[in-house]
Enzyme design. Structure first.
Site, PDB file in Angstrom:
ATOM      1  N   VAL A  83       1.174  -1.310   0.181  1.00 43.67           N
ATOM      2  CA  VAL A  83       0.483  -0.175  -0.091  1.00 43.67           C
ATOM      3  C   VAL A  83       0.871   1.714  -0.232  1.00 43.67           C
ATOM      4  CG1 VAL A  83      -2.650  -0.840   1.144  1.00 43.67           C
ATOM      5  CG2 VAL A  83      -0.399   0.157   2.963  1.00 43.67           C
ATOM      6  N   CYS A  84       2.348   1.504  -0.086  1.00 45.49           N
ATOM      7  CA  CYS A  84       2.970   2.606  -0.137  1.00 45.49           C
ATOM      8  C   CYS A  84       2.665   2.660  -2.047  1.00 45.49           C
ATOM      9  CB  CYS A  84       4.406   1.911   0.284  1.00 45.49           C
ATOM     10  SG  CYS A  84       5.407   3.349   0.493  1.00 45.49           S
ATOM     11  N   ILE A  85       3.223   3.825  -2.553  1.00 45.67           N
ATOM     12  CA  ILE A  85       3.577   4.536  -3.507  1.00 45.67           C
ATOM     13  C   ILE A  85       4.222   5.411  -3.592  1.00 45.67           C
ATOM     14  CG2 ILE A  85       1.035   3.736  -4.187  1.00 45.67           C
ATOM     15  CD1 ILE A  85       0.283   6.381  -4.086  1.00 45.67           C
ATOM     16  N   THR A  86       5.723   5.011  -3.014  1.00 44.69           N
ATOM     17  CA  THR A  86       6.859   6.591  -3.073  1.00 44.69           C
ATOM     18  C   THR A  86       6.933   5.781  -3.984  1.00 44.69           C
ATOM     19  OG1 THR A  86       6.412   6.518  -0.604  1.00 44.69           O
ATOM     20  CG2 THR A  86       8.719   6.223  -2.017  1.00 44.69           C
TER      21      THR A  86
END
Length: 325
Positions: free
Chosen positions: A173-176
């Site tokens: 759930v990370c879009i860095t």
């Protein structure tokens, strides 16, 4: 440097020396304590809560309580101390967190573990917080992160960190990696290997774990402990909303840098997804334990050290690690 990720690597088996996989010991030591497995649920609001933390501590597992209900941390530490359970909390680096550390010291409360938890941990603010905690609470085991380079690992270790957390944006759930162009998404396992070669203290691999086999791969490439988010999301005990669609139950799972966590659409580097309901957390832990015992048996040993010595092959490369935005 070789660049690869979890799905690109397969470990090569050695001769099995145990009669049963149940003989294999998955115990790991971190600081002054031994834990049943080298895994820790991510310190995220939809993954860990106080009741889950108590359950994990009671049953010999490591945990890190999230920092998103700041005023609850001192009562939580007191409760865990009273129950003679391990106390493990998170802090940020803002001014109020400095005051929080001072308050812990003032009350004579020393958590067993404090994790300094920010997205870009190779920073002066993290170094200052490490030094502050080590000065005020010298007996606390300090975990600092997140980082993605050997330079960062060594600098945080030199500042006094007892362990570093490696992983910039590889989580589900990370879009860095997409929002900023930076991070270890798509090469998290190689980043772990790179950092571990420079480390003198334990490393916690954080993010990108999609299967139980990825835990063994993390151990092989230098992790002492493996932080896991999505595999621990969606359980009966998990926090977060539940919804029913076509008769199937789902639970929400969102990133710590998402608008759902922040409460505002500012500097967003996380998203929310819905995970199909997985039932009891206890059953997942049992399966994870059994799979890790099997990994040890394939490695040709009796404990986790055997996994660190196996050979491996790189089979392919996939930059997004199976994720889409």
């Amino acid at each position: 440097m070789k660049v690869f990720d979890y799905e690109d690597v397969q470990l090569i088996p050695n001769k099995c020396i145990v009669n049963s996989r149940s003989e294999c010991d998955t115990t790991v030591i971190l600081g002054k304590h031994a834990f049943k497995m080298p895994i820790v649920p991510a310190n995220m609001q939809t993954i860990i809560n106080e009741s889950i933390a108590e359950f994990l501590a009671e049953n010999g597992y490591f945990y890190i309580m999230h920092r998103f209900n700041g005023s609850a941390r001192i009562p939580f530490v007191k409760k865990m101390k009273e129950r003679q359970l391990i106390s493990s909390i998170s802090v940020g680096v803002k001014k109020e967190e400095c005051l929080f550390v001072e308050e812990l010291a003032k009350q004579g409360l020393t958590p067993d573990y404090i994790t300094i938890d920010i997205a870009h941990g190779h920073s002066n603010s993290v170094i200052e917080m490490i030094q502050r905690i080590k000065t005020r609470l010298p007996e606390t085991f300090v975990i600092a992160g997140n980082v993605g380079t050997p330079e960062a690992v060594r600098e945080l270790e030199n500042a006094g960190a007892d362990a570093t957390k490696v992983g910039i944006g590889p989580g589900k759930v990370c879009i860095t990696k997409i929002k900023t162009g930076f991070g270890t998404g798509g090469w998290q396992l190689a980043a772990l290997r790179w950092c571990a070669k420079a480390a003198r203290k334990p490393i916690i691999a954080d993010g990108g774990i999609r299967t139980h086999g990825d835990i063994a791969k993390s151990i092989r490439f230098g992790a002492t402990m493996v932080m896991i988010g999505s595999l621990f999301a969606g359980h009966e005990e998990s926090s977060g909303e539940t919804k029913i669609e076509n008769g199937i139950a789902y639970k929400e799972y969102f990133g710590s840098a998402s608008e759902f966590q922040k409460g505002e659409k500012k500097n967003i580097e996380g998203k929310k997804i819905w995970i199909q309901h997985k039932g009891s957390l206890k059953n997942t832990l049992i399966e994870m334990h059994q799979d890790l015992q099997s990994s040890i048996s394939y490695a040709g040993g009796r404990d986790l050290e055997a996994i660190r010595k196996v050979d491996y092959v790189i089979v392919k490369n996939s930059i997004f690690n199976g994720d889409t935005i």
